[in-house]
Design a protein around this motif. Sequence first.
Motif, short mmCIF file in Angstrom:
data_model
loop_
_atom_site.label_atom_id
_atom_site.label_comp_id
_atom_site.label_asym_id
_atom_site.label_seq_id
_atom_site.Cartn_x
_atom_site.Cartn_y
_atom_site.Cartn_z
N TYR A 191 0.81 -1.22 0.00
CA TYR A 191 0.00 0.00 0.00
C TYR A 191 0.85 1.28 0.00
N ILE A 192 2.04 1.22 0.57
CA ILE A 192 2.81 2.43 0.86
C ILE A 192 3.11 3.26 -0.40
N PRO A 193 3.51 2.67 -1.52
CA PRO A 193 3.82 3.50 -2.70
C PRO A 193 2.57 4.10 -3.36
N LEU A 194 1.37 3.71 -2.95
CA LEU A 194 0.16 4.18 -3.62
C LEU A 194 -0.17 5.61 -3.21
N GLY A 195 -1.04 6.26 -3.98
CA GLY A 195 -1.43 7.64 -3.72
C GLY A 195 -2.40 7.76 -2.57
N PRO A 196 -2.69 9.00 -2.14
CA PRO A 196 -3.59 9.23 -0.99
C PRO A 196 -4.99 8.67 -1.21
N GLU A 197 -5.54 8.80 -2.43
CA GLU A 197 -6.89 8.29 -2.71
C GLU A 197 -6.95 6.78 -2.55
N ALA A 198 -5.92 6.11 -3.06
CA ALA A 198 -5.87 4.65 -2.96
C ALA A 198 -5.68 4.21 -1.52
N LYS A 199 -4.94 4.99 -0.73
CA LYS A 199 -4.69 4.61 0.65
C LYS A 199 -5.92 4.74 1.54
N VAL A 200 -6.80 5.68 1.22
CA VAL A 200 -7.98 5.89 2.05
C VAL A 200 -9.16 5.09 1.52
N LYS A 201 -9.69 5.49 0.36
CA LYS A 201 -10.87 4.82 -0.16
C LYS A 201 -10.54 3.45 -0.76
N GLY A 202 -9.39 3.36 -1.42
CA GLY A 202 -9.00 2.07 -1.99
C GLY A 202 -8.77 1.03 -0.91
N LYS A 203 -8.08 1.43 0.15
CA LYS A 203 -7.82 0.49 1.25
C LYS A 203 -9.11 0.10 1.95
N ALA A 204 -10.01 1.07 2.14
CA ALA A 204 -11.29 0.77 2.76
C ALA A 204 -12.08 -0.23 1.92
N ALA A 205 -12.07 -0.03 0.61
CA ALA A 205 -12.79 -0.95 -0.27
C ALA A 205 -12.20 -2.35 -0.23
N VAL A 206 -10.88 -2.42 -0.25
CA VAL A 206 -10.22 -3.73 -0.25
C VAL A 206 -10.40 -4.45 1.08
N GLU A 207 -10.14 -3.75 2.19
CA GLU A 207 -10.14 -4.40 3.50
C GLU A 207 -11.55 -4.72 4.00
N VAL A 208 -12.46 -3.77 3.83
CA VAL A 208 -13.81 -3.96 4.37
C VAL A 208 -14.69 -4.72 3.37
N LEU A 209 -14.83 -4.16 2.17
CA LEU A 209 -15.72 -4.78 1.20
C LEU A 209 -15.09 -5.99 0.54
N GLY A 210 -13.78 -5.88 0.21
CA GLY A 210 -13.11 -7.02 -0.43
C GLY A 210 -13.11 -8.25 0.45
N GLY A 211 -12.83 -8.04 1.74
CA GLY A 211 -12.86 -9.17 2.67
C GLY A 211 -14.23 -9.76 2.81
N ARG A 212 -15.27 -8.90 2.84
CA ARG A 212 -16.65 -9.39 2.96
C ARG A 212 -17.09 -10.12 1.70
N VAL A 213 -16.63 -9.64 0.54
CA VAL A 213 -16.97 -10.33 -0.72
C VAL A 213 -16.40 -11.74 -0.70
N GLY A 214 -15.15 -11.85 -0.25
CA GLY A 214 -14.54 -13.18 -0.15
C GLY A 214 -15.31 -14.09 0.79
N GLU A 256 5.94 -8.03 -9.10
CA GLU A 256 6.66 -7.28 -10.13
C GLU A 256 6.64 -5.78 -9.82
N ILE A 257 5.52 -5.30 -9.26
CA ILE A 257 5.37 -3.88 -8.96
C ILE A 257 6.09 -3.52 -7.66
N VAL A 258 5.86 -4.32 -6.61
CA VAL A 258 6.44 -4.02 -5.29
C VAL A 258 7.96 -4.10 -5.33
N GLU A 259 8.48 -5.18 -5.91
CA GLU A 259 9.93 -5.34 -5.95
C GLU A 259 10.56 -4.34 -6.91
N GLY A 260 9.80 -3.90 -7.92
CA GLY A 260 10.29 -2.86 -8.81
C GLY A 260 10.43 -1.54 -8.10
#
Length: 573
Positions: A498-521, A567-571
Amino acid sequence: MHRNRLVFLAKALMLVFAAMIPSTCHAKDTGQFQLSRMKISDNVLNDSKRKQNGRIFVGHASAELLFHSKSRDAVLNIRAGGKAKEVKSKKHAADIITTSEQLILPNVPIFRKEFRQFILTSFLMFFFIIIFTMTRDTKDSLVVSNCGAEAIPFLKLYGVMPAATLFLVGYSKLSNVLSKNALFYATLYPFFIFYVAFAFILFPTRNKIHPTSFLASNTRAIPLINLLRYWSFSLYFIVTELYAGAGVPLLFWQFANDVTSLQQAKRFYPLFAVVGNLAPIFSGKIMTFVISRQKSNDDVSYGETLKYLALIKCCVCACIVTIYSVLEKLTKNANNAGVQDKRRRMEEKQPIKKKTTLRESMKELSRNKELRSIAMMVMCYNICVELAEVLWKGILRKRYTNKSDYMNFMGMFSQIVGITAFILQLCSPIIIKIMGWRGTSLLTPYIMGTLATLFFVSVSAGRDLVPLHVALIVGTLQNIACKVTKYTLFDPCKEMAYIPLGPEAKVKGKAAVEVLGGRVGRSIGSASQQIMVLTAGGSILNCAPALGAMYLFSIYNWSKAVNNLAEIVEGND
C-alpha cells in the motif's frame, strides 16, 4: 512510575529481539545510513599504535581503522550486518555512519530517535488485536451454540455483506467531510458503544426481545430461522465482523502507513506484530480467568461475564485513544519531519482533485493494477478462511455444547495462536530478507493449502477411518497456522504494497479492499457453503470434498495475484 515501567518493559522486549534476531537485520540493509563528521585529534592519528591495522568500537558499530604509512591516507570501514561502508582519504578518515551508533540495541534495526514511535505504534496494534480476539471468541460462542455452525454462512451472506456495504458507503462519505482524526474517532467509538449496550441491555433482556414463541421448537434445525430468532446474537456477530475489517486492517494500518516511510516499513512492520501478537495471549488469559470465576454455566453467569468483558473493552478503548493522540503529536515533531515533508512533496506533485463520490472512486480504483492484485489476495484469503473455519466449528460444536465451555476453549485457542505468532514474528524479518517480498507472501497460501488438504481429507474419510477428535485436532492446527501466518507474514507484506500508492488509494481504496473485499470473499465462501449444505442434507460435514476442491482453487488464484503484485512491489523497492 508508570512511564518508567513502560520503558523497562519496552527495553526488555528489545532484548528479546536482540537475542533472537541475527545481525543481518542491521540498519545497513535498509539504506538508512547517513554520514556525519566526527573529529579525531591529530594525537590519535599520529599515535604509533593507531598506524597499524586495528579495530575500534564506536557505539554499536564495529569500525576498522586502517592507515597507509606512506600516503598517510586512512580507510574507515563501518561494519554493520557484515557489510562495510568505506570512507577514503585522510580528510574523511573520521567520518562514521551515525545511524549505526544510534541503534536501540545491536541486533535490532530500530534507531533511538524512532524507538518511541515504534513502541507506541506496536502497542496501538496490541490493543486493537485484544478487542478483536475477545469479540471474535464471544460471537462464536453466541451464534454457534444457539444457531449452529451451519448458520454462519447464511449470516455472513445476508447480514454481514449488506452491513459491510453500508459501512463502506458511510465511511467514504465521512472521509469527504471529516479530517483523518475525526474519521478515526467516528469509526472507532460506535463499536464500543454497541458492545457496552449489548452486555448491559440486550443480553439481560434476551428472553423479552427474542421472539422465541413465534417459532415451533422443531424449527431449530433451520439456520436462517434461528438467526432471526436470536437476532441480538446475530447483530453482535455482524458488528464484530465489521470490526474485524475496520479495526486492525483499516484504522490501525491506515494510520501506520501515514506515519511510516517505506524504508521504515521494512524494519518496523515485521516487528510491529511482535508486540501485537502478544494480544491473543493476554486476551485468552483474560477470558479464561473471567470464565473461571463464573459460579455456574447458565446464561445468568454468562451474562455477568459479558459485563466484565465490556468494562475491559472500555479500558482498552481508552488506551487506543490515548496512544493515537500521543502518536499524532509525535509524528509532527522534528524527528519525523523528513517523512512528513517527503509525503507532503509527493502529494503536492499530484494535481488537486475535488472530493469524489464512492462510485467515481471505485471506478477509478478498479483501474489500479496494484489494488486489484491486493483485493484478489484479500478475497482469496477470506474465501479459504470461510471454507475451512465453518467446517472446523461444526466439529467443535459437537465437542463443546455449552456457551461457557465453548468460549473457554476459544480463549485457550487464542493463547496458542498468540504464543506461536510471537515466536514466528521474531523470525519474520529474516524470512523477508532471505525470501524477499514474493517468497514471503507465497508462504501463507502454501502453508494454509497443505494443512487444509490434510483437514479436508481427514473429514472426508469418515469417522470409521479417522475419528472425529483426530479431525478436530488437524482442523485446530490448520486454523492456528491460518491465523499465525496472516498476522506475521501476510499482513506485513500486504501493507508494504500500500505504501507507494497515492492518498486516494490509501484511504478509499484500502477501505474498499479491506472492508468490502474481505466481505466479498467471505460471502463467496458462504454462498458456496449454503448450496452445498442444502444439497448435502443440512450437514456441513458432508461437504468436505467439495469444500477442499474450492479451497485449492482459491489458493491458486491467490498465488497468481502475489506473482502479479511482486513485479510492482519489488520494482519500487
